[in-house]
Design an enzyme around this catalytic site. Structure first.
Site, PDB file in Angstrom:
ATOM      1  N   ARG A  16       0.842  -1.202   0.000  1.00 36.06           N
ATOM      2  CA  ARG A  16       0.000   0.000   0.000  1.00 36.06           C
ATOM      3  C   ARG A  16       0.865   1.235   0.000  1.00 36.06           C
ATOM      4  O   ARG A  16       1.870   1.288   0.727  1.00 36.06           O
ATOM      5  CB  ARG A  16      -0.900  -0.004   1.247  1.00 36.06           C
ATOM      6  CG  ARG A  16      -2.039   0.964   1.213  1.00 36.06           C
ATOM      7  CD  ARG A  16      -3.002   0.766   0.044  1.00 36.06           C
ATOM      8  NE  ARG A  16      -4.134  -0.051   0.361  1.00 36.06           N
ATOM      9  CZ  ARG A  16      -4.446  -1.178  -0.295  1.00 36.06           C
ATOM     10  NH1 ARG A  16      -3.704  -1.615  -1.283  1.00 36.06           N
ATOM     11  NH2 ARG A  16      -5.528  -1.851   0.030  1.00 36.06           N
TER      12      ARG A  16
ATOM     13  N   GLU B  91      -1.267   7.829  -4.905  1.00 38.06           N
ATOM     14  CA  GLU B  91      -1.740   7.316  -6.198  1.00 38.06           C
ATOM     15  C   GLU B  91      -3.223   7.646  -6.392  1.00 38.06           C
ATOM     16  O   GLU B  91      -3.980   7.737  -5.425  1.00 38.06           O
ATOM     17  CB  GLU B  91      -1.524   5.795  -6.285  1.00 38.06           C
ATOM     18  CG  GLU B  91      -2.405   5.001  -5.334  1.00 38.06           C
ATOM     19  CD  GLU B  91      -2.185   3.490  -5.415  1.00 38.06           C
ATOM     20  OE1 GLU B  91      -1.039   3.033  -5.492  1.00 38.06           O
ATOM     21  OE2 GLU B  91      -3.207   2.770  -5.373  1.00 38.06           O
TER      22      GLU B  91
ATOM     23  N   HIS C  57      -1.193  -0.239  -9.669  1.00 36.53           N
ATOM     24  CA  HIS C  57      -2.018  -0.919  -8.655  1.00 36.53           C
ATOM     25  C   HIS C  57      -2.941  -1.973  -9.302  1.00 36.53           C
ATOM     26  O   HIS C  57      -4.169  -1.918  -9.156  1.00 36.53           O
ATOM     27  CB  HIS C  57      -2.846   0.091  -7.854  1.00 36.53           C
ATOM     28  CG  HIS C  57      -3.280  -0.444  -6.515  1.00 36.53           C
ATOM     29  ND1 HIS C  57      -3.486   0.338  -5.406  1.00 36.53           N
ATOM     30  CD2 HIS C  57      -3.568  -1.718  -6.100  1.00 36.53           C
ATOM     31  CE1 HIS C  57      -3.877  -0.406  -4.389  1.00 36.53           C
ATOM     32  NE2 HIS C  57      -3.943  -1.660  -4.794  1.00 36.53           N
TER      33      HIS C  57
END
Ligand SMILES: NC(=O)c1ccc[n+]([C@@H]2O[C@H](COP(=O)([O-])OP(=O)(O)OC[C@H]3O[C@@H](n4cnc5c(N)ncnc54)[C@H](O)[C@@H]3O)[C@@H](O)[C@H]2O)c1
Ligand SMILES: O=C(O)CC[C@@H](O)C(=O)O
Length: 401
Positions: free
Chosen positions: A233, A261, A284
């Protein structure tokens, strides 16, 4: 019952949910638009992937009682605010672990063979065997897994097949059978893992405590020439410090997650992979395989079905984990008013009930209620319950301390 799905979610899962109630599918919703959509739909249940669920969103729909994270990490949901409002938050642990492990291996292999750079040069018509015909090879190298949860274990299974030596670190001793089954050695702490690893792969949740767990000091401690893989993360790794170390030629990195992000599917995003050649990166997509999305969808449906049919929330992440000191087990005839009578008797004692369940036996004549609390009711109260004509047996149990 209305389910608002505020992220991409497979049609098959939506169809099953549609049999339980109304489904509103709004995958385009941003975190900012979510409160208005919740207020408008008055959703009972919200399903999200990476979309941030703020306290404002949780307050926007009065009937909202369950938020399901169609994934693993719940740091994007204000779980403290959900707990204050009595809203369950659940996730789907392990259902996308294989997908993330596969991407992790992909990044490790791609960096070792420089597959992305070689492809880009070939696309531009350059045959550069001299430059790309050099790689270390994985066999015999040491892979350090930071965290040893669902994803790290799946990485271990795959990495072992490549002949990597495996280390891990955790806050607590990991069960020896689990380590042995995965061929992993637990080292004393993160520092020891960084000292000994050629490749470090990060698999811990984001939390305040894990903010910059891999910060400038940890990055400086990694072996020269080592590789850092980060698919957990944004915020667990200090991206700026990492970019500097990679730019200086000390490290290589493979990243699927970034600080700051974007939450949605498409956006402009200035990022550290932009100008650092030895960073390979993906947007991601660790969980984004059809297999993982289908497994997640099945789990979301299972969670919602169970909640709607029986009020049971699988994988709730915001429950009080404290074990109550006492439980009262009452076997009783399944008649209207018996449970209310038991609760009234406890109320007169000023006993605050923490948890309660009632199971009915086959035939529907008898039931068993279990009620938990911190303070024991008096003997007189227990005797009064035992004297009740519809109560078959009463037992008070104290938790072992
Ligand atoms: N890239 C992606 O698409 C993707 C997909 C799924 C999950 N994730 C991220 O990966 C994280 C891990 O997923 P998982 O399914 O393995 O979760 P998990 O809960 O099964 O495992 C995490 C483990 O990390 C341990 N841990 C926490 N802090 C630690 C620390 N400081 N040091 C050592 N161990 C620590 C926990 O005890 C737990 O065992 C998720 O929380 C999520 O943020 C990313
Ligand atoms: O839903 C996604 O695309 C990402 C999910 C992932 O980060 C997770 O925590 O499960």
């Amino acid at each position: 019952m209305l389910v608002l799905i505020a992220d991409k979610f497979p049609a098959s899962g939506r169809e099953v949910l549609g049999r339980l109630g109304e489904v509103v599918y709004r995958p385009e919703l941003s975190a900012e638009q979510l409160p208005a959509a919740l207020a408008e739909t008055k959703a009972d249940i919200l399903v999200v992937r990476s979309t941030v669920v703020s306290e404002t969103a949780l307050a926007a729909s009065p009937p909202l009682s369950l938020v399901v994270r169609a994934g693993a990490g719940t740091n994007t949901i204000d779980t403290a605010a959900a707990s204050r409002r009595g809203i369950f938050v659940a996730n789907c642990p392990g259902k996308n672990a294989i997908a993330v492990a596969e991407l992790t291996m992909g990044l490790i292999l791609a960096l070792d063979r420089r597959i992305v750079d070689a492809t880009l040069e070939l696309r531009h018509g350059t045959w550069n065997k001299s430059k790309y015909g050099k790689a270390r090879g994985l066999k015999g190298q040491t892979l350090g897994l930071v965290g040893f949860g669902m994803i790290a274990r799946e990485v271990a299974v795959r990495a072992r097949a490549f002949g990597l030596k495996l280390l891990t670190c955790a806050h607590h001793p990991i069960a020896p059978e689990l380590l042995e089954a995965h061929g992993v050695v637990q080292v004393a702490d993160l520092g020891a893992l960084l000292d000994a690893s050629d490749i470090v792969s990060v698999h811990v949740p984001y939390s305040k405590a894990n903010h910059h767990l891999i910060g400038a000091d940890q990055i400086a401690r990694m072996r020269p020439g080592a590789t850092l893989i980060h698919t957990s993360r944004g915020g667990v790794v200090d991206d700026k410090a990492l970019a500097e170390a990679v730019r200086s030629g000390r490290l290589r990195a493979g990243l699927d997650v970034f600080e700051g992000e974007p939450a949605g599917g498409q956006a402009d995003f200035k990022n550290i992979a932009g100008d650092v050649g030895d960073i390979y990166a993906t947007p991601h997509i660790g969980a984004s395989t059809e297999q993982a999305e289908s497994a997640i969808s099945d789990e979301v449906v299972r969670i919602i079905e169970s909640f709607v049919a029986r009020g049971i929330v699988h994988h709730a992440v915001n429950l009080n984990e404290r074990v109550a000191r006492y439980s009262l087990v009452v076997r009783h005839l399944d008649r209207v008013g018996v449970l209310a009578g038991i609760l009234m008797a406890l109320r007169e004692e000023r006993v605050n009930v923490q948890g309660m369940s009632n199971t009915i036996f086959a035939g529907g004549e008898a039931a068993c209620a279990t009620i938990t609390f911190e303070q024991a009711p008096s003997d007189e109260c227990l005797q009064r319950l035992r004297d009740h004509e519809a109560i078959l047996a009463v037992e008070l149990r104290a938790a072992r301390t």
